[in-house]
Write a protein that holds these residues in place. Structure first.
Motif, PDB file in Angstrom:
ATOM      1  N   UNK A  89     -38.498   5.367  17.375  1.00  0.00           N
ATOM      2  CA  UNK A  89     -38.818   5.847  18.718  1.00  0.00           C
ATOM      3  C   UNK A  89     -37.712   6.758  19.246  1.00  0.00           C
ATOM      4  N   UNK A  90     -37.968   7.392  20.380  1.00  0.00           N
ATOM      5  CA  UNK A  90     -37.021   8.374  20.916  1.00  0.00           C
ATOM      6  C   UNK A  90     -35.699   7.718  21.285  1.00  0.00           C
ATOM      7  N   UNK A 116     -33.664   7.427  18.254  1.00  0.00           N
ATOM      8  CA  UNK A 116     -33.130   8.742  17.870  1.00  0.00           C
ATOM      9  C   UNK A 116     -31.913   9.063  18.743  1.00  0.00           C
ATOM     10  N   UNK A 117     -32.014   8.732  20.031  1.00  0.00           N
ATOM     11  CA  UNK A 117     -30.864   8.893  20.929  1.00  0.00           C
ATOM     12  C   UNK A 117     -29.672   8.076  20.461  1.00  0.00           C
ATOM     13  N   UNK A 128     -28.025   9.743  17.637  1.00  0.00           N
ATOM     14  CA  UNK A 128     -27.239  10.895  18.083  1.00  0.00           C
ATOM     15  C   UNK A 128     -25.928  10.428  18.728  1.00  0.00           C
ATOM     16  N   UNK A 129     -26.000   9.335  19.512  1.00  0.00           N
ATOM     17  CA  UNK A 129     -24.778   8.803  20.134  1.00  0.00           C
ATOM     18  C   UNK A 129     -23.802   8.299  19.079  1.00  0.00           C
ATOM     19  N   UNK A 180     -30.581  19.329  19.612  1.00  0.00           N
ATOM     20  CA  UNK A 180     -30.394  18.207  20.525  1.00  0.00           C
ATOM     21  C   UNK A 180     -29.692  17.045  19.835  1.00  0.00           C
ATOM     22  N   UNK A 181     -29.534  17.134  18.511  1.00  0.00           N
ATOM     23  CA  UNK A 181     -29.021  16.005  17.740  1.00  0.00           C
ATOM     24  C   UNK A 181     -27.796  16.424  16.937  1.00  0.00           C
TER      25      UNK A 181
END
Lengths: 330, 285
Positions: free
Chosen positions: B233-234, B237-238, B241-242, B273-274
């Motif tokens: 899920x998004x 994905x966040x 990235x973090x 964005x990543x």
């Protein structure tokens, strides 16, 4: 960037008026060393190239049919171009011919008009300059809407404030004033009362696989639904419910609706403004914005009677008989 | 012996009669897998017999306040570099198993680090002979579980393959997390995590924790094997990235074997964005 961001409307009747507004805009950009982009149809490109002469070499032409591919995606890509150009110390100058106004379905036209308003917020500080030529031959409502989404109008090569211009968020709220049409009669309603969304995705997949939705779009839909339901579970109020149906009139679409009893706080950006890379802190950075990119159209209604989010994914055109056979839920 | 019927089994699921194999690529992996095998045995108050080259070799997985009778370390390397005597080594183990049975142990864990014997005089044959003797003793047993290990960096590929083929079970790390929806397993070559199942908000904390541990344990790039991941899920994905941002000073977070449909989602969000996340291998087109 010392130049302020501008977003101007060029209303015109006939080719001469179009050229009278567009040519100085493009030539100025070439003269000033801007990155100049002309988004228009093939016929207009020929015309502009001819009139610009040598200056045409300083203009990038983009086919409007492709460039206006998806409202949120186009906004994000153009914004990222504006940021990158500004970072190089230059200005992005866009002539944006709104070809979407002629061909698209009403639902999509509303979203493009909303983008015309939102970009006034999104592009602030980029120094970009955007000129949108609207032909007088367009449906009256389209030109009237443009007068409300462009801060300035070009008249005789001069920019004058547009008296009809309204706050972009107010405009966006107006786009959502009409209530959504009721789901088709007999649509199943699935109650969501547990945080584990594994089974919800299984349900959505089962339904979607009976439609012509391509497998890659199914994954996009699953990510979008999971995000919306996760938001409802975190911030909304029960009961949370899911409905799915397909629409065959107009642009064929698979629709997935999530409702809850909560109300979104006022001032929500509804995922309309693209996040800037690295500009935001951790956690939920691109949730709703990404949902817009994953779907064809996202419709949101929130108020005293709860919140409804409709995710629409376009379905490939297939013979009507097959669509009917695929979605018959009787 | 053929490997056609060999199974992969997390070390916690090894059971009596298993004669398992582990070719580790470093101390970290040995501690993680062989260490868990030893520790679980000691904590259950089973007998642990650890066969190694020299009595000075470290035993992974030792527990604090270890009762002395639970662990026996056997040094099997003949002094002066003579060839390994498989018959003598097997006899030594058999005697230890008998002693354990007489002492009333329900179960015995036999862990052998055979790295020292890989390059020994006489080549691979005495080692394979020892393996055959072990197999005859362990396979029919209802109380003995065996785990043979070597440092794969010290063996020739052909030797490692022959040794591997002598074991019906291949030991894998215990999952960091496992339920009916998601499984997270540490990987060591390359270093990172293998994620399988589905990842959404109900398991974000698990992902965050596993990534932090993998990042702390890894000096360079952290690899995520996503071949078995059916959904992300998004929010997750966040989180990736973090984690990439936090790990940035030491390396990237590399997504290996990403399924096409997950890749389509990441591309929709946009790689810009990543930052810090990258794709590897055949997926990079």
């Amino acid at each position: 960037m010392s130049e302020p961001f501008t977003h101007r409307l060029l209303p015109y009747d006939g080719v001469d008026e179009f050229l009278a507004g567009a040519l100085p805009f493009l030539r100025d950009g070439v003269d000033q060393g801007d990155r100049v982009l002309a988004v228009t149809g093939v016929g207009r490109e020929e015309l502009l190239r001819e009139e610009l002469g040598l200056a045409a070499a300083g203009v990038e032409f983009a086919d409007a049919a492709t460039w206006y591919g998806h409202p949120s995606r186009t906004l994000a890509d153009c914004l990222s171009d504006a940021d990158n150009t500004a970072w190089q110390g230059r200005r992005l100058r866009v002539l944006g011919d709104p070809v979407w106004a002629e061909r698209r379905q009403p639902l999509e036209v509303v979203e493009w008009q909303r983008i015309e308003a939102i970009l006034n917020v999104a592009f602030r500080g980029t120094g970009a300059t955007i000129l949108c030529p609207y032909a007088g031959s367009l449906p009256a409502g389209v030109v009237a809407a443009a007068r409300r989404t462009h801060p300035e109008t070009v008249r005789d090569t001069r920019a004058v404030p547009n008296p009809g211009y309204i706050d972009p968020w107010a405009y966006s709220a107006e786009c959502d004033r009409e209530p959504l049409p009721e789901p088709p009669a007999g649509t199943d309603r699935l109650r969501i009362d547990r945080p584990d969304l594994y089974w919800l995705r299984a349900y959505v997949s089962d339904y979607a696989r009976r439609t012509p939705l391509p497998e890659e779009d199914l994954q996009r839909l699953l990510v979008a639904v999971t995000e919306i339901v996760t938001n409802s579970l975190r911030h909304g109020a029960p009961p949370i419910a899911l409905r799915m149906w397909t629409e065959t009139s107009g642009e064929p679409a698979l629709v997935c609706e999530v409702t809850d009893e909560g109300r979104w706080p006022s001032g929500s950006a509804f995922g309309l403004v693209p996040p800037r890379p690295g500009a935001t802190g951790p956690g939920g950075r691109f949730g709703l914005w990404a949902v817009r990119l994953l779907c064809s159209i996202v419709q949101i209604r929130t108020g005293d009677r709860g919140t409804t989010v409709r995710l629409r994914l376009g379905l490939p055109a297939v013979p009507a008989a097959r669509v009917g056979a695929g979605i018959n839920r009787a | 012996m053929e490997t056609l019927w060999s199974v992969r089994r997390p070390v916690r699921d090894l059971r009596p009669g298993d004669h398992a194999w582990l070719a580790y690529s470093g101390e970290d992996e040995q501690r993680h897998i062989a260490g868990a095998f030893v520790r679980d045995g000691l904590l259950a108050h089973d007998k642990v017999v650890y066969l190694t080259g020299s009595a000075r070799d470290a035993v992974p997985g030792l527990t604090p306040d270890l009762p002395a009778h639970l662990l026996t370390v056997l040094a099997a390397e003949p002094p002066g570099g003579e060839r390994l005597d498989p018959r003598a080594a097997a006899a030594m183990l058999a005697a230890e198993l008998t002693r354990a049975r007489r002492a009333g142990f329900r179960a015995v864990r036999l862990a052998a680090d055979l790295t020292w014997a890989l390059g020994g005089a006489g080549g691979l044959d005495p080692l394979l002979d020892l393996e055959r003797r072990l197999d005859r003793a362990v396979a029919p047993s209802t109380s003995v579980t065996a785990l043979c290990q070597v440092d794969r960096r010290r063996g020739r590929p052909a030797d490692l393959a022959a040794m591997r083929a002598a074991h019906a079970v291949h030991a894998t790390p215990d999952p960091e997390f496992e339920d009916s929806v998601l499984c997270v397993v540490r990987t060591f070559q390359p270093a990172g995590l293998a994620l399988s199942g589905e990842l959404d908000a109900s398991r974000h904390a698990i992902l965050d924790q596993a990534l932090a541990a993998a990042s702390a344990a890894t000096a360079g790039d952290v690899h995520l094997d996503l071949a078995g991941l059916g959904f992300i899920d998004l929010g997750a994905i966040n989180i990736l990235a973090d984690a990439a941002a936090r790990h940035a000073g030491r390396g990237r977070i590399v997504l290996d074997r990403i399924p096409a449909q997950l890749r389509a989602v990441l591309e929709t969000v946009g790689w810009h964005m990543l930052p810090g996340l990258s794709l590897s291998g055949p997926n990079l087109t």
